[in-house]
Design a protein around this motif. Structure first.
Motif, PDB file in Angstrom:
ATOM      1  N   TYR A  45       0.815  -1.272  -0.234  1.00  0.00           N
ATOM      2  CA  TYR A  45      -0.123  -0.032  -0.035  1.00  0.00           C
ATOM      3  C   TYR A  45       0.797   1.232   0.026  1.00  0.00           C
ATOM      4  CZ  TYR A  45      -3.253   3.521   1.619  1.00  0.00           C
ATOM      5  OH  TYR A  45      -4.099   4.621   1.665  1.00  0.00           O
ATOM      6  N   THR A  46       0.668   1.969  -0.803  1.00  0.00           N
ATOM      7  CA  THR A  46       1.319   3.540  -0.923  1.00  0.00           C
ATOM      8  C   THR A  46       0.359   4.447  -0.824  1.00  0.00           C
ATOM      9  OG1 THR A  46       2.814   2.578  -2.627  1.00  0.00           O
ATOM     10  CG2 THR A  46       2.649   4.831  -2.370  1.00  0.00           C
ATOM     11  N   ASP A  47       0.577   5.243   0.482  1.00  0.00           N
ATOM     12  CA  ASP A  47      -0.614   6.113   0.720  1.00  0.00           C
ATOM     13  C   ASP A  47      -0.256   7.414   0.053  1.00  0.00           C
ATOM     14  OD1 ASP A  47       1.627   7.680   1.780  1.00  0.00           O
ATOM     15  OD2 ASP A  47       1.365   7.242   3.664  1.00  0.00           O
ATOM     16  N   ARG A  48      -1.280   8.509   0.143  1.00  0.00           N
ATOM     17  CA  ARG A  48      -1.196   9.542  -0.665  1.00  0.00           C
ATOM     18  C   ARG A  48       0.054  10.678  -0.423  1.00  0.00           C
ATOM     19  NH1 ARG A  48      -5.981  12.694   2.601  1.00  0.00           N
ATOM     20  NH2 ARG A  48      -4.846  12.952   4.738  1.00  0.00           N
ATOM     21  N   TYR A  49       0.776  10.276   0.642  1.00  0.00           N
ATOM     22  CA  TYR A  49       2.190  10.918   0.703  1.00  0.00           C
ATOM     23  C   TYR A  49       3.374  10.224  -0.108  1.00  0.00           C
ATOM     24  CZ  TYR A  49      -0.235  13.700   4.098  1.00  0.00           C
ATOM     25  OH  TYR A  49      -1.069  14.671   4.688  1.00  0.00           O
TER      26      TYR A  49
ATOM     27  N   LYS B  96       4.079   7.228   0.745  1.00  0.00           N
ATOM     28  CA  LYS B  96       4.992   6.219   1.657  1.00  0.00           C
ATOM     29  C   LYS B  96       4.398   4.784   1.460  1.00  0.00           C
ATOM     30  CE  LYS B  96       6.113   5.336   6.512  1.00  0.00           C
ATOM     31  NZ  LYS B  96       5.968   5.659   7.918  1.00  0.00           N
ATOM     32  N   SER B  97       5.188   3.848   1.144  1.00  0.00           N
ATOM     33  CA  SER B  97       4.865   2.595   0.831  1.00  0.00           C
ATOM     34  C   SER B  97       4.886   1.548   2.258  1.00  0.00           C
ATOM     35  CB  SER B  97       5.287   1.968  -0.353  1.00  0.00           C
ATOM     36  OG  SER B  97       5.350   2.577  -1.575  1.00  0.00           O
ATOM     37  N   GLN B  98       3.978   0.631   2.258  1.00  0.00           N
ATOM     38  CA  GLN B  98       4.020  -0.468   3.657  1.00  0.00           C
ATOM     39  C   GLN B  98       3.636  -1.683   2.871  1.00  0.00           C
ATOM     40  OE1 GLN B  98       2.378   0.955   7.256  1.00  0.00           O
ATOM     41  NE2 GLN B  98       1.858   2.970   6.196  1.00  0.00           N
TER      42      GLN B  98
ATOM     43  N   ASN C  30      -0.736   7.466   5.885  1.00  0.00           N
ATOM     44  CA  ASN C  30      -1.239   8.888   5.604  1.00  0.00           C
ATOM     45  C   ASN C  30      -0.658   9.686   6.648  1.00  0.00           C
ATOM     46  OD1 ASN C  30      -2.785   8.342   3.328  1.00  0.00           O
ATOM     47  ND2 ASN C  30      -4.290   7.452   4.560  1.00  0.00           N
ATOM     48  N   VAL C  31       0.609   9.362   7.182  1.00  0.00           N
ATOM     49  CA  VAL C  31       1.313  10.299   8.010  1.00  0.00           C
ATOM     50  C   VAL C  31       2.027  11.463   7.619  1.00  0.00           C
ATOM     51  CG1 VAL C  31       3.032  10.646   9.891  1.00  0.00           C
ATOM     52  CG2 VAL C  31       1.701   8.521   9.851  1.00  0.00           C
TER      53      VAL C  31
ATOM     54  N   PRO D  86       4.614  13.909   6.298  1.00  0.00           N
ATOM     55  CA  PRO D  86       5.973  13.768   6.466  1.00  0.00           C
ATOM     56  C   PRO D  86       6.298  15.473   7.002  1.00  0.00           C
ATOM     57  CG  PRO D  86       5.492  13.813   4.177  1.00  0.00           C
ATOM     58  CD  PRO D  86       4.111  13.741   5.074  1.00  0.00           C
ATOM     59  N   GLY D  87       5.880  16.262   6.936  1.00  0.00           N
ATOM     60  CA  GLY D  87       6.058  17.349   7.216  1.00  0.00           C
ATOM     61  C   GLY D  87       5.948  17.880   8.825  1.00  0.00           C
ATOM     62  N   THR D  88       4.725  17.302   9.502  1.00  0.00           N
ATOM     63  CA  THR D  88       4.483  17.578  10.732  1.00  0.00           C
ATOM     64  C   THR D  88       4.542  16.291  11.388  1.00  0.00           C
ATOM     65  OG1 THR D  88       2.114  17.110  10.144  1.00  0.00           O
ATOM     66  CG2 THR D  88       2.839  19.146  10.130  1.00  0.00           C
ATOM     67  N   GLY D  89       4.614  15.093  10.880  1.00  0.00           N
ATOM     68  CA  GLY D  89       4.611  13.822  11.546  1.00  0.00           C
ATOM     69  C   GLY D  89       3.445  13.396  12.200  1.00  0.00           C
ATOM     70  N   THR D  90       2.289  14.192  11.821  1.00  0.00           N
ATOM     71  CA  THR D  90       1.298  13.554  12.665  1.00  0.00           C
ATOM     72  C   THR D  90       0.123  12.827  11.482  1.00  0.00           C
ATOM     73  OG1 THR D  90       0.072  15.922  12.104  1.00  0.00           O
ATOM     74  CG2 THR D  90       1.277  15.274  14.171  1.00  0.00           C
ATOM     75  N   ARG D  91      -0.790  12.343  11.985  1.00  0.00           N
ATOM     76  CA  ARG D  91      -1.824  11.849  11.042  1.00  0.00           C
ATOM     77  C   ARG D  91      -3.276  11.906  11.739  1.00  0.00           C
ATOM     78  NH1 ARG D  91      -4.114   7.654  12.329  1.00  0.00           N
ATOM     79  NH2 ARG D  91      -2.547   6.833  13.858  1.00  0.00           N
ATOM     80  N   ALA D  92      -4.091  12.602  11.005  1.00  0.00           N
ATOM     81  CA  ALA D  92      -5.421  12.487  11.429  1.00  0.00           C
ATOM     82  C   ALA D  92      -6.040  11.220  11.666  1.00  0.00           C
ATOM     83  CB  ALA D  92      -6.272  12.991  10.057  1.00  0.00           C
ATOM     84  N   PRO D  93      -6.805  11.070  13.022  1.00  0.00           N
ATOM     85  CA  PRO D  93      -7.056   9.815  13.656  1.00  0.00           C
ATOM     86  C   PRO D  93      -8.116   9.066  12.702  1.00  0.00           C
ATOM     87  CG  PRO D  93      -8.223  11.638  14.637  1.00  0.00           C
ATOM     88  CD  PRO D  93      -7.131  12.131  13.776  1.00  0.00           C
ATOM     89  N   ASP D  94      -8.690   9.634  11.609  1.00  0.00           N
ATOM     90  CA  ASP D  94      -9.596   9.030  10.729  1.00  0.00           C
ATOM     91  C   ASP D  94      -8.938   8.510   9.660  1.00  0.00           C
ATOM     92  OD1 ASP D  94      -9.458  11.609   9.989  1.00  0.00           O
ATOM     93  OD2 ASP D  94     -11.516  11.822   9.537  1.00  0.00           O
TER      94      ASP D  94
END
Length: 539
Positions: free
Chosen positions: A306-310, A312-314, A340-341, A343-351
């Motif tokens: 899976y490659t998220d919208r930023y 990043k692949s997992q 979907n973390v 990369p600029g802020t290192g945060t992710r929305a909980p949803d």
């Protein structure tokens, strides 16, 4: 002459008896009741009944997930059953009490019976009764029967009778195998109980799904088992150190889809030695010191990238579990909680967590619906996945299965379905937010059980001797025979005109004793004729 009697005088009539200690009397009577054969049979019957809940209800030591599911399905009944130990039957207090009482009862039965049996084996056969004609079997042998008691004894010894000669009488006994087999049966039963106790105290076992690849290697520690049970005398540090890596798994199937061969090849790494390659199958476990590794099942783990919208692949290679379909249809889930973390802020929305749930079909149909595999081998592999985005509920601290989504999150709207897609190896699925999912391929996995059962050999030997003792107890027959030589008036026991009287008595019901007695009398008579012919030839 006056005789002085040194014996103690008897208490006068009506004199009070010496008081009996009621505690000692109670203990004595309780011990007699406990060690009686009737009590042992009752306890054995109770033990069999007590084991039924352990076979009907799920047990925590075997499958804790089914126990949790039972609580979900029966919220009112399950807590009450748990209070009386129905989900841990073989470790409960009441089952252990029955077990120990049965063990004590058997030992109390065996010791006095064994002492009496040894005493009976050392005793000589009893003397002949005065009137042999009153016995169930009776015969009178006239000349030229063997009139010498020693000659009669020799005939009986050749037929494996225990013989004693008393003057002109011969006593013989046979059939001690019945009581020997009975004692062997009960001793073996005690050995079985000891073997079970030894395995329960010092044994351990654990189950684990092992996916192929070096990154999925398994080491024998309690934390790496999906479920593990250690005996009360076993600590986690007592587990033998070794690591296993699944290199490949081979499965052969018939045209009907029935499996014909399974074979797993693993790399074994043990301390103090170089890594080695070993193989094992369903009926041929891998033996590693005191532990045995058994092959219980197999399946496939879809590799989903899976490659998220930023960007990043997992990658997930979690195994999908068999649904019970003979053609190896599997269901499972691939979760990506760190997707979907920013990369600029290192945060992710909980949803914004992502998960994919669905089916894996080793041989999918050419046309839909894609709900079941058509063959257990991989001929047309595909995954039928449903995508979810939202809060997976992993941070709530509530335990759950790694093979299923938390449906409570779906029901309350915190986890929403965003699409469905069928993928074959190499295909990609682009989601609504620009992220992609690629079905890379599959990896085989096996389900293994690692066990150490120290009482297994004892139980095997005990079961074999138990069957031998049972056969001896059922088919052994205790019987006695007597021969009395009556010389003629003024003659000797060896004269040709002597009479030989024979009698036989079966100690237990024995329908075949009459023919055996007749054959024995005929053998004694024939031996006498042969002896007479030899004497006449010498003369």
């Amino acid at each position: 002459m006056t005789t002085v009697d040194d014996r103690p005088a008897a208490p006068p009539a009506g004199a009070p008896r010496r008081p009996v200690n009621p505690v000692l009397a109670l203990l004595r009577n309780s011990w007699r009741q406990l060690t009686s054969m009737r009590t042992a049979l009752i306890l054995l019957f109770l033990l069999a009944i007590a084991a039924i809940p352990g076979s009907v209800l799920p047990q925590r030591g075997v499958n804790p997930e089914k126990v949790n599911q039972y609580f979900v399905d029966h919220p009112d009944l399950a807590p009450r059953l748990d209070q009386i130990g129905m989900f841990e039957v073989f470790g409960s207090v009441w089952f252990s009490a029955i077990y120990l009482l049965l063990f004590t009862s058997l030992v109390g039965c065996i010791l006095p019976r064994g002492r009496d049996h040894v005493r009976a084996l050392r005793m000589r056969p009893p003397a002949a009764p005065k009137r042999l004609e009153r016995l169930p079997q009776h015969a009178v042998l006239e000349a030229p029967a063997a009139a010498d008691p020693e000659a009669i004894a020799a005939v009986l010894r050749r037929r494996r009778w225990r013989v004693t000669v008393r003057g002109n009488e011969v006593s013989a006994e046979k059939g001690y195998l019945k009581e020997t087999g009975n004692l062997l049966f009960h001793v073996s039963l005690v050995a079985v109980l000891l073997g079970v106790a030894l395995g329960s105290w010092y044994g351990w076992h654990g189950n684990r799904i092992l996916v192929s690849g070096a990154d999925n290697a398994f080491c024998n520690t309690r934390q790496q088992y999906a479920e593990a049970t250690l005996g009360p005398r076993v600590d986690s540090a007592d587990l033998p150190p070794f690591c296993l890596t699944l290199e490949r798994f081979e499965a052969d199937y018939l045209a009907s889809g029935q499996a014909s061969r399974f074979w797993a090849t693993v790399t074994v790494d043990e301390p103090g030695g170089a890594a080695r390659t070993a193989g094992f199958s369903v009926n041929s476990p891998l033996r590693l010191g005191s532990a045995n590794v058994y092959l219980l099942g197999n399946g496939y783990a879809p590799v989903l990238k899976y490659t998220d919208r930023y960007g990043k692949s997992q990658t997930s290679d979690e195994p999908f579990l068999r649904t019970g379909d003979p053609n190896a249809t599997e269901d499972g889930v691939a979760i990506f909680p760190d997707a979907n973390v920013d990369p600029g802020t290192g945060t992710r929305a909980p949803d914004q967590q992502v998960a994919f749930e669905g089916l894996y079909l080793p041989t999918g149909p050419e046309n839909g619906p894609y709900l079941a595999s058509q063959y257990p081998d991989e001929r047309n592999p595909m995954v039928n996945l449903t995508a979810y985005r939202g809060n997976l509920g992993l941070d709530a601290g509530i335990p759950g299965s790694v093979y299923k989504l938390d449906q409570r999150q779906v029901a309350n709207g915190k986890l929403k379905q965003i699409g469905n897609k069928v993928l074959r190896p190499g295909e990609k699925w682009k989601l609504d937010d620009g992220s992609t999912l690629e079905f890379v391929g599959t990896r085989p996995y096996i389900t293994i059980a690692v066990r150490h059962a120290p009482g297994q050999t004892m139980m095997l030997v005990a079961c074999v001797t138990l069957l031998l003792g049972l056969m001896g107890s059922l088919f052994g027959r205790r019987r006695r025979v007597w021969f009395r030589v009556t010389p003629p008036e003024g003659g000797s026991p060896t004269s040709g005109s002597s009479l030989v009287e024979a009698g036989g008595l079966p100690r237990t019901e024995h329908p075949g004793f009459a023919p055996e007695f007749a054959q024995l009398v005929a053998a004694v008579s024939d031996d006498g004729r042969d002896d007479r012919r030899a004497r006449e030839g010498d003369e």
